[in-house]
Design an enzyme around this catalytic site. Structure first.
Site, mmCIF file in Angstrom:
data_model
loop_
_atom_site.group_PDB
_atom_site.id
_atom_site.type_symbol
_atom_site.label_atom_id
_atom_site.label_comp_id
_atom_site.label_asym_id
_atom_site.label_seq_id
_atom_site.Cartn_x
_atom_site.Cartn_y
_atom_site.Cartn_z
ATOM 1 C CD GLU A 133 4.344 -7.875 -11.613
ATOM 2 O OE1 GLU A 133 6.142 -7.673 -10.949
ATOM 3 O OE2 GLU A 133 3.845 -6.260 -10.511
ATOM 4 C CG HIS A 202 0.906 3.229 -12.734
ATOM 5 N ND1 HIS A 202 1.938 4.168 -12.460
ATOM 6 C CD2 HIS A 202 1.248 2.772 -11.932
ATOM 7 C CE1 HIS A 202 2.703 3.949 -12.033
ATOM 8 N NE2 HIS A 202 1.963 2.769 -11.395
#
Lengths: 397, 329
Positions: A133, A202
């Protein structure tokens, strides 16, 4: 109070000024339903039956009946399809628009937002990145410096924490530190929020972490209509925009117009006009609020629900007009209590509209805990409709 | 000290003497670099470099200009006219000059905070540079960026970045855009030996190699990562080999060898994808100017300064002697 009564579309001579402990009922449409007072001894069933006749729908977005679907204008689709439509239209329109992220290409996107785009536009324009990322967000910023318009997809917003330096320093600040030489027209998008037992890492709400970054704009979509419009607006914007989607909203169905439309990135959406209290919300909490609104309307309240959509900067114009009308504010958000969007919004409203408030602003947010895995515990960390109803009742006393 | 002054007076004499010879020296000469290249997964280029005295002279002039600028910046910083950070590039000018000689303004360069001289090399003026350093609105970033944020968009200079290593993925992005628009240009992504230990560098290497991006990663090894010596921070100082499957070239810094290897690198990057170049310039200033603390003694600094300039002077002199001889013939 008097101002509120004047705006009620009711003509009745028998109406008298109620005292604060009793709340008058006013309805969305013009039919008068007057009560001189309200007590708990009233039969809730009769009350409900009578109010049902005059109420129009309390929820803004509703699934259409299949029998009438064909005759109505526009087309029906799910939220992720709306995002894809917006993305595809912009990629057709401007060859500089490209997408990069994990699993966006051949896999079609982990939430199917980019499904079919790699076959249509090629592997370079819909780029499957390795799981890195930090560097692919940096790569997007570098590409944007030369004039490309990349869209970075974070598979889950929480993963973008790894790219925080690139988003903050390079994406947000380069326009300033270069003295205006470079614009960074990137869009960073992805699903966040609390899902169905996805676990703590998450289920993060990154809007609160990103809101202080100078130089970026933040928007949150909540319906297929605004998802497509905001996606298109974000891509066309010269500023870096972070578009927050929600894991649980991808399968919402709505009918959207066939013709092209682009929404404004800085505007809030009036979901349900009302008189008694302004409820400010965004993303998934909009649906919890609308569910609570049904109950509230049955109990005799008239909440005004605004989906703020623009998380940075706030649409203080729409919010301010609403506060001036209702004088009571309830903020319902999914962010954490500490340092969340609600905290900033509370401060902004207090600073700007303090004189118009009749009661302190109430902010309902998620608990300051990592989201538990167990379903019942997870529910408790997030604001539920019952809490919203209770808060409105307390606020309106 | 007297010796140093004597030598620098010689330097001044040399510079003025050179001016008289500028018109006469466009005949090509061959110079051999002082040390051979070392290659990793690539054939190192030959040591003989063809150049002209005029080119050498222009290198020297540019390098002296850069050196003077950095020394002036040092004095200004100590006089508190430049505040915050001031990372100086003296001792490393050969990299900037050699790079410019090998490429065009359409190729992109991106570097970290030691960006003053690269800005000059890309066509920035001294006025822009000093105004920015002193926070004036005539600066290249309108005084809003400072020492670490020099940019020149029209010449393909993308900065100027404060966070160690964060510019390398950006360089990858520049190369991606070049591949996307199919223009035959390359990107030089510069970083130091300290940044060579950053994870995002390896991520960028992987992506550049995966998609054959025209990215050239230039590691300037001045043996210190911020304040810590290289041998205490990196297990393997062979930074040019760190790409593993990405070929690498290693050289001790001289402007001519810089130019050669940059040319080789550019050809390679356009055909085959990324390559790493490693330079070992002897940076004179530490991380940034800190008047109260220097980790190298003053004497050693001056010796190094002198030695670097002397090496280049020797090269220049060799060139003139040959051209002078030819003229005499």
């Amino acid at each position: 109070m008097a101002a509120m009564l004047q705006s009620v579309r009711v003509s009745s001579a028998s109406f008298h000024l109620p005292d604060p402990s009793k709340v008058p009922l006013s309805s969305v449409c013009a039919l008068p339903v007057i009560r001189s007072g309200r007590s708990s001894s009233l039969d809730p069933i009769h009350e409900t039956r009578r109010t049902r006749k005059v109420l129009t729908k309390a929820v803004a977005a509703q699934a259409e009946n299949s029998a009438t679907a064909a005759s109505k204008p526009g087309h029906e689709l799910l939220l992720f399809e709306a995002l894809r439509e917006g993305l595809e239209e912009e990629m057709d329109r401007d060859p500089r628009v490209c997408v990069m992220g994990e699993d966006v290409g051949h896999y079609g996107g982990s939430y199917k937002v980019t499904k079919g785009l790699a076959e249509k536009f090629g592997d370079l324009r819909v780029l499957d990145t390795p799981i890195a990322e930090n560097s692919f967000t940096g790569m997007a910023v570098g590409a944007a410096m030369t004039g490309l318009r990349p869209i970075v997809e974070g598979m889950n917003m929480g993963f973008l924490l790894l790219a925080f330096n690139q988003i903050s320093d390079n994406c947000g600040m380069l326009h300033y530190t270069s003295g205006g030489q470079f614009t960074i027209p990137t869009v960073i998008r992805g699903p966040g929020g609390v899902g169905r037992q996805l676990g703590a890492e998450h289920s993060q709400r990154l809007e609160s972490y990103f809101q202080s970054i100078p130089g970026i704009q933040m928007v949150a979509c909540s319906t297929p209509y605004n998802a497509k419009g905001l996606m298109k607006a974000a891509i066309r914007s010269e500023n870096p925009v972070v578009l927050f989607e929600h894991v649980l909203l991808y399968n919402l169905k709505e009918r959207i117009p066939d013709e092209e439309y682009v929404l404004s990135l800085e505007e809030a959406e009036m979901v349900r006009p009302g008189e008694h209290v302004t409820i400010l919300t965004y993303s998934r909490m909009r649906y919890h609020v609308m569910q609570a609104a049904k109950t509230l309307v049955n109990k005799g309240y008239d909440p005004e629900v605004i989906d703020i959509r623009s998380l940075k900067p706030f649409d203080l114009y729409t919010i301010g007009n609403s506060v001036k009308k209702t004088h009571r504010v309830l903020i319902v958000e999914e962010c954490m209590r500490t340092g969340g969007i609600g905290a900033s919004l509370t401060a902004a409203i207090n600073e700007n509209f303090h004189d118009y408030l009749d009661a302190p602003i109430v902010c309902l947010s998620s608990q300051d805990v990592p989201t538990p895995y167990a379903g019942t515990l997870e529910e408790w960390t997030v604001v539920q409709p019952a809490q919203i109803v209770a808060a409105v009742e307390q606020l309106c006393q | 000290m007297a010796q140093i002054i004597h030598r620098s007076t010689n330097l001044l004499k040399t510079v003025s003497a050179m001016r008289h010879l500028t018109t006469a020296s466009t005949t090509p000469i061959t110079v051999e670099t002082s040390l051979p290249f070392t290659g990793h997964n690539i054939e190192p280029p030959s040591r003989s470099v063809e150049t002209t005295p005029q080119e050498l002279l222009s290198f020297f002039r540019d390098m002296v200009l850069m050196r003077r600028m950095e020394i002036a910046a040092d004095s200004l910083y100590k006089a508190k006219l430049i505040r915050g950070f001031c990372h100086l590039y003296d001792g490393q000018e050969a990299v900037a000059v050699g790079m410019e000689a090998a490429i065009t303004k359409k190729d992109c360069i991106i570097t970290a905070y030691r960006d003053h001289c690269i800005f000059l090399g890309r066509g920035g003026t001294l006025m822009d540079a000093f105004a920015e350093l002193m926070g004036r609105k005539d600066g290249c970033s309108k005084g809003k960026g400072g020492s670490m944020h020099f940019y020149k968009k029209e010449s393909g200079f993308y900065g100027g970045h404060g966070i160690v290593g964060a510019q390398v993925p950006l360089g990858c992005g520049l190369a991606f855009a070049q591949k996307y628009s199919k223009d035959e240009n390359v990107t030089f992504s510069m970083y130091g030996d300290g940044a060579a230990n950053q994870g995002q560098l390896f991520e960028a290497l992987n992506m550049a190699a995966l998609w054959d991006l025209p990215a050239i990663f230039v590691c300037e090894n001045n043996h210190y990562g911020m304040g810590t010596a290289e041998w205490r921070a990196a297990k393997s100082p062979a930074y040019y080999k760190r790409g593993d499957y990405v070929p690498g070239l290693k050289e001790i810094t001289k402007s001519l060898s810089c130019e050669t290897s940059m040319q080789v690198a550019k050809e390679h990057a356009l055909k085959n994808g990324p390559i790493i170049l490693k330079w070992t310039p002897t940076g004179i200033h530490e991380l940034h100017v800190r008047p109260w603390k220097q980790y190298r003694t003053r004497v050693r600094l001056l010796v190094v300064l002198d030695r670097t300039l002397k090496r280049n002077r020797k090269e220049m002199r060799k060139g003139w002697m040959k051209s002078l001889q030819k003229l005499r013939i």
